[in-house]
Design a protein around this motif. Structure first.
Motif, short mmCIF file in Angstrom:
data_model
loop_
_atom_site.label_atom_id
_atom_site.label_comp_id
_atom_site.label_asym_id
_atom_site.label_seq_id
_atom_site.Cartn_x
_atom_site.Cartn_y
_atom_site.Cartn_z
N GLN A 163 -21.57 87.66 -4.15
CA GLN A 163 -21.37 88.82 -5.02
C GLN A 163 -19.93 89.31 -4.84
OE1 GLN A 163 -23.73 90.58 -6.87
NE2 GLN A 163 -25.63 89.61 -6.23
N PRO A 164 -19.41 90.10 -5.76
CA PRO A 164 -18.04 90.62 -5.63
C PRO A 164 -17.89 91.51 -4.40
CG PRO A 164 -18.87 90.94 -7.87
CD PRO A 164 -20.03 90.48 -7.04
N LEU A 165 -16.77 91.32 -3.67
CA LEU A 165 -16.50 92.13 -2.49
C LEU A 165 -15.98 93.52 -2.85
CD1 LEU A 165 -14.81 89.61 -0.03
CD2 LEU A 165 -17.03 90.73 0.21
N LEU A 166 -15.21 93.61 -3.90
CA LEU A 166 -14.66 94.89 -4.33
C LEU A 166 -15.23 95.23 -5.69
CD1 LEU A 166 -10.96 94.29 -3.22
CD2 LEU A 166 -12.77 95.46 -1.96
N THR A 167 -16.13 96.20 -5.73
CA THR A 167 -16.82 96.52 -6.97
C THR A 167 -16.24 97.75 -7.67
OG1 THR A 167 -18.41 97.95 -5.85
CG2 THR A 167 -18.98 95.60 -6.05
N GLY A 168 -15.49 98.57 -6.93
CA GLY A 168 -14.98 99.80 -7.50
C GLY A 168 -16.06 100.87 -7.62
N GLU A 169 -17.19 100.66 -6.95
CA GLU A 169 -18.29 101.62 -6.95
C GLU A 169 -18.65 101.98 -5.52
OE1 GLU A 169 -21.57 99.92 -9.06
OE2 GLU A 169 -20.37 99.50 -10.83
N PRO A 170 -19.04 103.23 -5.28
CA PRO A 170 -19.45 103.62 -3.93
C PRO A 170 -20.69 102.84 -3.49
CG PRO A 170 -19.01 105.56 -5.26
CD PRO A 170 -18.99 104.38 -6.19
N VAL A 171 -20.72 102.48 -2.21
CA VAL A 171 -21.82 101.73 -1.61
C VAL A 171 -22.70 102.72 -0.86
CG1 VAL A 171 -22.41 99.92 0.04
CG2 VAL A 171 -20.28 99.77 -1.26
N ASN A 172 -24.01 102.65 -1.07
CA ASN A 172 -24.93 103.48 -0.30
C ASN A 172 -25.18 102.84 1.05
OD1 ASN A 172 -25.50 105.61 -2.17
ND2 ASN A 172 -26.60 104.10 -3.40
N LEU A 173 -24.89 103.59 2.10
CA LEU A 173 -25.05 103.09 3.46
C LEU A 173 -26.27 103.71 4.12
CD1 LEU A 173 -21.33 103.22 4.69
CD2 LEU A 173 -22.57 101.31 3.64
N ASP A 174 -26.76 103.01 5.16
CA ASP A 174 -27.87 103.51 5.96
C ASP A 174 -27.52 103.34 7.43
OD1 ASP A 174 -28.29 100.78 6.57
OD2 ASP A 174 -29.89 100.58 5.09
N ALA A 175 -28.48 103.56 8.29
CA ALA A 175 -28.22 103.50 9.73
C ALA A 175 -27.75 102.12 10.20
CB ALA A 175 -29.47 103.92 10.51
N VAL A 176 -28.17 101.07 9.53
CA VAL A 176 -27.78 99.71 9.91
C VAL A 176 -26.44 99.32 9.31
CG1 VAL A 176 -28.44 97.27 9.77
CG2 VAL A 176 -30.18 99.01 10.23
N SER A 177 -26.22 99.61 8.04
CA SER A 177 -24.99 99.17 7.38
C SER A 177 -23.79 100.07 7.68
CB SER A 177 -25.20 99.08 5.86
OG SER A 177 -25.59 100.32 5.32
N PHE A 178 -24.02 101.34 8.00
CA PHE A 178 -22.91 102.27 8.26
C PHE A 178 -21.96 101.76 9.35
CE2 PHE A 178 -20.93 105.91 10.30
CZ PHE A 178 -20.41 106.61 9.23
N PRO A 179 -22.45 101.42 10.55
CA PRO A 179 -21.51 100.97 11.58
C PRO A 179 -20.80 99.66 11.24
CG PRO A 179 -23.77 100.82 12.38
CD PRO A 179 -23.81 101.51 11.05
N LYS A 180 -21.44 98.81 10.45
CA LYS A 180 -20.79 97.56 10.03
C LYS A 180 -19.59 97.87 9.15
CE LYS A 180 -24.96 94.73 10.15
NZ LYS A 180 -25.91 93.95 9.36
N HIS A 181 -19.77 98.76 8.19
CA HIS A 181 -18.68 99.06 7.26
C HIS A 181 -17.54 99.80 7.93
CE1 HIS A 181 -20.10 97.71 3.27
NE2 HIS A 181 -21.25 97.71 3.90
N ILE A 182 -17.85 100.85 8.68
CA ILE A 182 -16.73 101.61 9.26
C ILE A 182 -16.12 100.92 10.47
CG2 ILE A 182 -17.62 103.80 8.37
CD1 ILE A 182 -18.12 104.52 11.38
N GLY A 183 -16.89 100.08 11.14
CA GLY A 183 -16.39 99.43 12.35
C GLY A 183 -15.69 98.11 12.14
N ARG A 184 -16.07 97.38 11.10
CA ARG A 184 -15.55 96.04 10.92
C ARG A 184 -14.53 95.89 9.80
NH1 ARG A 184 -21.22 92.78 11.46
NH2 ARG A 184 -21.67 93.38 13.61
N SER A 185 -14.56 96.80 8.85
CA SER A 185 -13.65 96.66 7.70
C SER A 185 -12.23 97.05 8.06
CB SER A 185 -14.13 97.54 6.54
OG SER A 185 -13.28 97.35 5.43
N GLN A 186 -11.29 96.17 7.74
CA GLN A 186 -9.88 96.48 7.93
C GLN A 186 -9.30 97.16 6.70
OE1 GLN A 186 -8.75 92.46 9.13
NE2 GLN A 186 -8.34 93.24 11.18
N LEU A 187 -10.07 97.17 5.62
CA LEU A 187 -9.74 97.95 4.44
C LEU A 187 -10.28 99.35 4.72
CD1 LEU A 187 -8.52 97.36 1.61
CD2 LEU A 187 -10.86 97.09 0.79
N PRO A 188 -9.52 100.40 4.47
CA PRO A 188 -10.04 101.74 4.75
C PRO A 188 -11.37 101.99 4.03
CG PRO A 188 -7.72 101.84 4.18
CD PRO A 188 -8.17 100.44 3.90
N VAL A 189 -12.27 102.69 4.71
CA VAL A 189 -13.57 103.03 4.14
C VAL A 189 -13.65 104.55 4.03
CG1 VAL A 189 -16.08 102.89 4.41
CG2 VAL A 189 -14.64 100.99 5.17
#
Length: 144
Positions: free
Chosen positions: A34-60
């Protein structure tokens, strides 16, 4: 600065390495395709939140919100517009603080909406209150 960076997929939440010069070329996830950059906000939860803020080198940019919050609902379209405007420069995400209070608690969110910008797990800045799209874009640009 490296020629590539890690970006977390908004669909399957796997970390991908992407060349910086391919950010605007509709790069796809190596796992779910799937596209990595969609231009739409992603809904996060307890599992996905730390992955996005901890691993992404693109600002979140995270919008801490709740469904019962009038200003949060009022700001949602402006937040989506800002996500589109900064599509290749930052990922935008939303965390429902009512559904996931244990995820929001460590950040000491005292009022909503509150937006915070993270890069590789480090909070770069935070602002509270509903803002129009242009102000969100200017605020994010001042931090990244």
């Amino acid at each position: 600065m490296s020629d590539s960076l890690h970006v977390v997929c908004p669909h399957c939440h796997k970390t991908n390495r992407i060349a910086r010069d391919q950010l605007g070329d509709s790069a796809n996830c190596g796992s779910c395709h799937q596209p990595l950059l969609t231009g739409e906000p992603v809904n996060l939860d307890a599992v996905s939140f730390p992955k996005h803020i901890g691993r992404s080198q693109l600002p979140v940019v995270v919008d801490f919100w709740a469904p019962w919050c009038g200003p949060c609902r009022m700001m949602a379209p402006a937040y989506a517009q800002a996500a589109q405007a900064l599509q290749t420069r930052a990922q935008f995400a939303k965390l429902d603080t009512e559904a996931h209070p244990e995820t929001a608690a460590p950040f000491g969110i005292r009022s909503i909406p509150t937006m915070a910008v993270f890069r590789e797990g480090v909070e770069l800045g935070r602002i509270s209150g509903a803002l129009p799209s242009g102000e969100i874009v200017r605020w994010v640009e001042s931090l990244i």
